[in-house]
Design a protein around this motif. Sequence first.
Motif, mmCIF file in Angstrom:
data_model
loop_
_atom_site.group_PDB
_atom_site.id
_atom_site.type_symbol
_atom_site.label_atom_id
_atom_site.label_comp_id
_atom_site.label_asym_id
_atom_site.label_seq_id
_atom_site.Cartn_x
_atom_site.Cartn_y
_atom_site.Cartn_z
ATOM 1 N N GLY A 222 33.020 43.627 76.590
ATOM 2 C CA GLY A 222 32.096 44.598 76.007
ATOM 3 C C GLY A 222 32.375 44.870 74.542
ATOM 4 N N SER A 223 33.593 44.584 74.106
ATOM 5 C CA SER A 223 34.001 44.906 72.729
ATOM 6 C C SER A 223 34.229 43.674 71.884
ATOM 7 C CB SER A 223 35.335 45.662 72.774
ATOM 8 O OG SER A 223 36.339 44.798 73.300
ATOM 9 N N SER A 224 34.125 42.486 72.473
ATOM 10 C CA SER A 224 34.660 41.304 71.794
ATOM 11 C C SER A 224 34.302 40.015 72.531
ATOM 12 C CB SER A 224 36.190 41.433 71.733
ATOM 13 O OG SER A 224 36.685 41.868 73.002
ATOM 14 N N ASN A 225 34.515 38.901 71.873
ATOM 15 C CA ASN A 225 34.278 37.581 72.491
ATOM 16 C C ASN A 225 35.472 37.169 73.344
ATOM 17 O OD1 ASN A 225 32.307 35.530 70.114
ATOM 18 N ND2 ASN A 225 31.732 37.269 71.373
ATOM 19 N N PHE A 226 35.247 36.152 74.143
ATOM 20 C CA PHE A 226 36.253 35.576 75.040
ATOM 21 C C PHE A 226 36.639 34.199 74.512
ATOM 22 C CE2 PHE A 226 37.298 32.620 78.394
ATOM 23 C CZ PHE A 226 38.007 33.324 79.359
ATOM 24 N N PHE A 227 37.952 33.916 74.451
ATOM 25 C CA PHE A 227 38.346 32.518 74.257
ATOM 26 C C PHE A 227 39.595 32.224 75.070
ATOM 27 C CE2 PHE A 227 41.088 34.125 70.784
ATOM 28 C CZ PHE A 227 42.208 33.303 70.846
ATOM 29 N N ALA A 228 39.713 30.950 75.444
ATOM 30 C CA ALA A 228 40.854 30.528 76.270
ATOM 31 C C ALA A 228 41.463 29.273 75.667
ATOM 32 C CB ALA A 228 40.379 30.252 77.687
ATOM 33 N N ILE A 229 42.706 29.045 76.023
ATOM 34 C CA ILE A 229 43.423 27.841 75.576
ATOM 35 C C ILE A 229 43.801 27.043 76.824
ATOM 36 C CG2 ILE A 229 45.483 26.957 74.372
ATOM 37 C CD1 ILE A 229 43.600 28.516 72.479
ATOM 38 N N LYS A 230 43.510 25.751 76.767
ATOM 39 C CA LYS A 230 43.888 24.859 77.888
ATOM 40 C C LYS A 230 44.054 23.442 77.360
ATOM 41 C CE LYS A 230 40.729 23.572 81.109
ATOM 42 N NZ LYS A 230 39.927 23.641 82.344
ATOM 43 N N HIS A 231 45.159 22.802 77.682
ATOM 44 C CA HIS A 231 45.401 21.395 77.308
ATOM 45 C C HIS A 231 45.030 21.098 75.860
ATOM 46 C CE1 HIS A 231 45.808 21.139 81.538
ATOM 47 N NE2 HIS A 231 44.575 20.806 81.847
ATOM 48 N N GLY A 232 45.467 21.950 74.930
ATOM 49 C CA GLY A 232 45.183 21.688 73.514
ATOM 50 C C GLY A 232 43.736 21.920 73.114
ATOM 51 N N CYS A 233 42.999 22.686 73.921
ATOM 52 C CA CYS A 233 41.584 22.993 73.603
ATOM 53 C C CYS A 233 41.409 24.495 73.408
ATOM 54 C CB CYS A 233 40.688 22.627 74.779
ATOM 55 S SG CYS A 233 40.123 20.976 74.761
ATOM 56 N N LEU A 243 27.296 37.944 71.592
ATOM 57 C CA LEU A 243 27.254 38.260 70.157
ATOM 58 C C LEU A 243 27.974 37.164 69.365
ATOM 59 C CD1 LEU A 243 26.354 40.664 68.236
ATOM 60 C CD2 LEU A 243 28.789 41.146 68.064
ATOM 61 N N PRO A 244 27.332 36.605 68.340
ATOM 62 C CA PRO A 244 28.021 35.580 67.531
ATOM 63 C C PRO A 244 29.113 36.228 66.674
ATOM 64 C CG PRO A 244 25.737 35.870 66.781
ATOM 65 C CD PRO A 244 25.952 36.842 67.906
ATOM 66 N N SER A 245 30.322 36.188 67.181
ATOM 67 C CA SER A 245 31.453 36.864 66.535
ATOM 68 C C SER A 245 31.913 36.105 65.297
ATOM 69 C CB SER A 245 32.603 36.951 67.542
ATOM 70 O OG SER A 245 33.851 37.041 66.884
ATOM 71 N N GLU A 276 45.529 28.429 80.277
ATOM 72 C CA GLU A 276 46.932 28.744 79.973
ATOM 73 C C GLU A 276 47.030 30.096 79.246
ATOM 74 O OE1 GLU A 276 47.588 25.257 77.629
ATOM 75 O OE2 GLU A 276 47.240 23.994 79.390
ATOM 76 N N GLU A 277 46.063 30.356 78.372
ATOM 77 C CA GLU A 277 46.060 31.612 77.600
ATOM 78 C C GLU A 277 44.621 32.117 77.541
ATOM 79 O OE1 GLU A 277 47.953 31.021 73.737
ATOM 80 O OE2 GLU A 277 49.277 29.501 74.581
ATOM 81 N N VAL A 278 44.464 33.438 77.648
ATOM 82 C CA VAL A 278 43.125 34.030 77.536
ATOM 83 C C VAL A 278 43.203 35.225 76.597
ATOM 84 C CG1 VAL A 278 41.372 35.363 78.796
ATOM 85 C CG2 VAL A 278 42.204 33.223 79.746
ATOM 86 N N ASN A 279 42.182 35.360 75.745
ATOM 87 C CA ASN A 279 42.189 36.451 74.751
ATOM 88 C C ASN A 279 40.804 37.014 74.550
ATOM 89 O OD1 ASN A 279 44.973 36.110 73.251
ATOM 90 N ND2 ASN A 279 44.145 34.078 73.653
ATOM 91 N N SER A 280 40.773 38.238 74.029
ATOM 92 C CA SER A 280 39.544 38.763 73.458
ATOM 93 C C SER A 280 39.701 38.639 71.940
ATOM 94 C CB SER A 280 39.325 40.215 73.878
ATOM 95 O OG SER A 280 40.360 41.033 73.390
ATOM 96 N N CYS A 281 38.596 38.462 71.234
ATOM 97 C CA CYS A 281 38.683 38.395 69.768
ATOM 98 C C CYS A 281 37.494 39.084 69.131
ATOM 99 C CB CYS A 281 38.807 36.942 69.292
ATOM 100 S SG CYS A 281 37.335 35.942 69.528
ATOM 101 N N GLY A 282 37.754 39.723 68.004
ATOM 102 C CA GLY A 282 36.716 40.437 67.271
ATOM 103 C C GLY A 282 37.358 41.227 66.140
ATOM 104 N N THR A 283 36.535 41.863 65.326
ATOM 105 C CA THR A 283 37.075 42.609 64.186
ATOM 106 C C THR A 283 38.001 43.724 64.658
ATOM 107 O OG1 THR A 283 35.112 42.108 62.918
ATOM 108 C CG2 THR A 283 36.426 43.985 62.163
ATOM 109 N N ALA A 284 37.533 44.527 65.602
ATOM 110 C CA ALA A 284 38.342 45.667 66.057
ATOM 111 C C ALA A 284 39.562 45.198 66.851
ATOM 112 C CB ALA A 284 37.490 46.620 66.892
#
Length: 347
Positions: A222-233, A243-245, A276-284
């Motif tokens: 709700g506050s940010s985009n989602f990104f994940a890391i897997k096998h160098g991706c 929302l285009p963050s 392997e890794e999951v994050n939220s990302c955004g300005t805040a």
Amino acid sequence: MSEIDYSKRSFNYYPTNAIVFSKCVGNRWSAPEVTNDFNFSLHCFAGVFHYAPSCFEGMKAYRGVDGRVRLFRPDENALRMESSARYLDMPAPSVEMFIDMCVKCVQENWDCIPPYESGASLYLRPVLFGINPQLGIKSAADVMFAVMCSAVGTYSGAKSLVPGAAVLSRNYDRAATYGSGGYKLGANYAQSLHAYNLAHKMGYRELLFLDSATHSHIEEFGSSNFFAIKHGCYITPNSPSVLPSITNKSLRKVAEEFGLKVERRTIFIDELETFEEVNSCGTAVVITPISRIDDKVTLESGTITREYRYGDVCGPVSEKLYKRIVGIQNGTEEDNYGWCMFVNDPK
Ligand code: PLP
Ligand code: COI
């Protein structure tokens, strides 16, 4: 030395000196004004109170290691506000006017910009909303554009890079398939408030929305985009209702610099198990790691919780991305892309 301990700040409103505003009435923008009156006087029939012709932006002014103050990609915020206003069929400030007023706001609040060492920054909140009196359901003809700010710390209130848990939003959607999710409208956040309150009551820091048509793939927090890391991706959803963050867009470039493959594609829920890794990302939120995602699935026999776990510390790839992006923003890393715009000390 500043007397305020900015390192203790969370993401909140803290008083500042002034705001900057301009009105567009009859398609003519007034000259921007600076005021220390933080209350707007608006007609009670102004569209913003009824049908929500309202959009906003979020950006930060960073005091760098060299003492200089930078804005990060303000042209991108200006263009996104233009696109939000286009969706609402209402006037928007030009890119130049948007940036000039943001710069003015930073300069008027110069003594509120946190020092580099605090890790805090001056969050700018440009807002654009309909002000003409109306009763019928129409787009706003006249608007107010205002830029205000607050000196803030981390969004979660925790120290940077401390992971928190999220839950999949099974019962509430943020954005319809052909709706407004790809624009930064106040209405999108209203849509998520109730669901957020429930998630927070259950002890979750974040709420992860699914596509509204099938509830089978990941959209965004709700506050940010989602990104994940897997096998160098570096993997992030590709959807018109996300929302285009600007942070995500920048991280995709930085990920490529580090030799990661970047994939923008559909992420089905089952794939959560493989990350392997999951994050939220955004300005805040900048990059905020996710320790666990819970999926509460209702079956005939009752509700079961599937847990996807990513660890209680930030993953190594995400930490590298964090250091690079934050480094560009505060001048400890080279800004090879020309993303930062310097703001001059007004004195
Ligand atoms: N998604 C949502 C719903 C947001 O509110 C934000 C914050 O602006 C983002 C993503 C991240 O966008 P940006 O990186 O441009 O701040
Ligand atoms: C931002 O990151 O700037 C936003 O607008 C998100 C909001 C949750 C504060």
